[in-house]
Write a protein that holds these residues in place. Sequence first.
Motif, PDB file in Angstrom:
ATOM      1  N   LEU A 106     -72.713  41.757 -13.688  1.00 33.76           N
ATOM      2  CA  LEU A 106     -74.176  41.613 -13.691  1.00 33.76           C
ATOM      3  C   LEU A 106     -74.750  41.917 -12.318  1.00 33.76           C
ATOM      4  N   TYR A 107     -74.141  41.358 -11.290  1.00 36.29           N
ATOM      5  CA  TYR A 107     -74.577  41.612  -9.919  1.00 36.29           C
ATOM      6  C   TYR A 107     -74.436  43.094  -9.560  1.00 36.29           C
ATOM      7  N   SER A 108     -73.280  43.666  -9.835  1.00 37.04           N
ATOM      8  CA  SER A 108     -73.000  45.055  -9.474  1.00 37.04           C
ATOM      9  C   SER A 108     -73.934  46.024 -10.194  1.00 37.04           C
ATOM     10  N   GLU A 109     -74.145  45.799 -11.485  1.00 37.10           N
ATOM     11  CA  GLU A 109     -75.057  46.680 -12.232  1.00 37.10           C
ATOM     12  C   GLU A 109     -76.462  46.596 -11.659  1.00 37.10           C
ATOM     13  N   TRP A 110     -76.920  45.395 -11.358  1.00 37.61           N
ATOM     14  CA  TRP A 110     -78.266  45.223 -10.807  1.00 37.61           C
ATOM     15  C   TRP A 110     -78.392  45.926  -9.451  1.00 37.61           C
ATOM     16  N   VAL A 111     -77.430  45.694  -8.575  1.00 36.32           N
ATOM     17  CA  VAL A 111     -77.482  46.306  -7.243  1.00 36.32           C
ATOM     18  C   VAL A 111     -77.372  47.828  -7.324  1.00 36.32           C
ATOM     19  N   ASN A 112     -76.422  48.339  -8.092  1.00 28.07           N
ATOM     20  CA  ASN A 112     -76.165  49.779  -8.116  1.00 28.07           C
ATOM     21  C   ASN A 112     -77.179  50.578  -8.925  1.00 28.07           C
ATOM     22  N   VAL A 113     -77.789  49.965  -9.921  1.00 26.48           N
ATOM     23  CA  VAL A 113     -78.795  50.680 -10.715  1.00 26.48           C
ATOM     24  C   VAL A 113     -80.183  50.532 -10.093  1.00 26.48           C
ATOM     25  N   HIS A 114     -80.544  49.334  -9.688  1.00 22.16           N
ATOM     26  CA  HIS A 114     -81.927  49.075  -9.280  1.00 22.16           C
ATOM     27  C   HIS A 114     -82.156  49.062  -7.771  1.00 22.16           C
ATOM     28  N   ILE A 115     -81.184  48.729  -6.989  1.00 24.18           N
ATOM     29  CA  ILE A 115     -81.361  48.661  -5.537  1.00 24.18           C
ATOM     30  C   ILE A 115     -80.826  49.933  -4.857  1.00 24.18           C
ATOM     31  N   ARG A 116     -79.548  50.195  -5.016  1.00 25.13           N
ATOM     32  CA  ARG A 116     -78.921  51.353  -4.373  1.00 25.13           C
ATOM     33  C   ARG A 116     -79.176  52.655  -5.120  1.00 25.13           C
ATOM     34  N   GLU A 117     -79.460  52.547  -6.421  1.00 22.72           N
ATOM     35  CA  GLU A 117     -79.633  53.717  -7.291  1.00 22.72           C
ATOM     36  C   GLU A 117     -78.403  54.634  -7.235  1.00 22.72           C
ATOM     37  N   ALA A 118     -77.229  54.012  -7.218  1.00 20.26           N
ATOM     38  CA  ALA A 118     -75.965  54.748  -7.165  1.00 20.26           C
ATOM     39  C   ALA A 118     -75.645  55.389  -8.503  1.00 20.26           C
ATOM     40  N   TRP A 119     -76.122  54.806  -9.590  1.00 19.91           N
ATOM     41  CA  TRP A 119     -75.977  55.393 -10.917  1.00 19.91           C
ATOM     42  C   TRP A 119     -77.170  54.997 -11.758  1.00 19.91           C
ATOM     43  N   ALA A 120     -77.321  55.681 -12.868  1.00 20.46           N
ATOM     44  CA  ALA A 120     -78.464  55.417 -13.751  1.00 20.46           C
ATOM     45  C   ALA A 120     -78.011  55.484 -15.202  1.00 20.46           C
ATOM     46  N   TYR A 121     -78.737  54.758 -16.046  1.00 16.03           N
ATOM     47  CA  TYR A 121     -78.460  54.754 -17.469  1.00 16.03           C
ATOM     48  C   TYR A 121     -79.278  55.844 -18.163  1.00 16.03           C
ATOM     49  N   THR A 122     -78.722  56.337 -19.269  1.00 16.17           N
ATOM     50  CA  THR A 122     -79.522  57.178 -20.151  1.00 16.17           C
ATOM     51  C   THR A 122     -80.295  56.242 -21.078  1.00 16.17           C
ATOM     52  N   ARG A 123     -81.162  56.787 -21.873  1.00 18.20           N
ATOM     53  CA  ARG A 123     -81.914  55.942 -22.811  1.00 18.20           C
ATOM     54  C   ARG A 123     -81.009  55.400 -23.922  1.00 18.20           C
ATOM     55  N   LEU A 124     -79.787  55.926 -24.015  1.00 12.88           N
ATOM     56  CA  LEU A 124     -78.841  55.426 -25.014  1.00 12.88           C
ATOM     57  C   LEU A 124     -78.250  54.061 -24.642  1.00 12.88           C
ATOM     58  N   MET A 125     -78.306  53.688 -23.357  1.00 10.35           N
ATOM     59  CA  MET A 125     -77.711  52.421 -22.898  1.00 10.35           C
ATOM     60  C   MET A 125     -78.618  51.251 -23.275  1.00 10.35           C
ATOM     61  N   PRO A 126     -78.134  50.376 -24.134  1.00  4.73           N
ATOM     62  CA  PRO A 126     -78.912  49.162 -24.384  1.00  4.73           C
ATOM     63  C   PRO A 126     -78.830  48.260 -23.151  1.00  4.73           C
ATOM     64  N   THR A 127     -79.908  47.593 -22.840  1.00  2.00           N
ATOM     65  CA  THR A 127     -79.924  46.734 -21.654  1.00  2.00           C
ATOM     66  C   THR A 127     -80.340  45.316 -22.019  1.00  2.00           C
ATOM     67  N   LEU A 128     -79.924  44.389 -21.172  1.00  2.00           N
ATOM     68  CA  LEU A 128     -80.302  42.989 -21.341  1.00  2.00           C
ATOM     69  C   LEU A 128     -81.733  42.801 -20.855  1.00  2.00           C
ATOM     70  N   PRO A 129     -82.561  42.108 -21.598  1.00  2.00           N
ATOM     71  CA  PRO A 129     -83.919  41.834 -21.133  1.00  2.00           C
ATOM     72  C   PRO A 129     -83.884  41.068 -19.812  1.00  2.00           C
ATOM     73  N   LEU A 130     -84.900  41.225 -19.040  1.00  2.00           N
ATOM     74  CA  LEU A 130     -85.083  40.593 -17.727  1.00  2.00           C
ATOM     75  C   LEU A 130     -84.191  41.178 -16.643  1.00  2.00           C
TER      76      LEU A 130
END
Length: 161
Positions: A97-121
Amino acid sequence: MMDVSNSWVRTLRRYIVLILASNLLWEILQLPLYTIWQEGQPSEITFAIFHCTLGDVLIATACIVAALAIFGDTSWPQTRFCPVLLTATVFGVAYTLYSEWVNVHIREAWAYTRLMPTLPLLNAGISPILQWLILPPLCLLLSARGRHAFKRPCHADEERK
């Protein structure tokens, strides 16, 4: 009678091999949920698969070692199996949870396609969370199969009392 002094070593070795193989497969299967699948060159995709798989192995190993340090004992996995399994799983999910948040939203090291379901909030991908909810417990159960993995492993301690 099983040699208790070596059973934890065999279990841990099996676990690492299984965690490597299962995470390699999971990383390959979940690639279409990340933009690298559409935007990356074959060499970048190959590197990502192996980089992420090796990272998964290191994380899983650190989680099981930490869980063993907290809840394990000299007769593990014959005893204290469930607390170790649950703790390692919680550690893995928490780190993810921490790693996904940091790497997707802070560092932008990777990104999801619209196919990736995500947890709300949290906007964390469900696929990596499921990876850590499914693979480590399954691999640990399979690794400890010689003693009690399919005979109510979380009740083994209760039965000995």
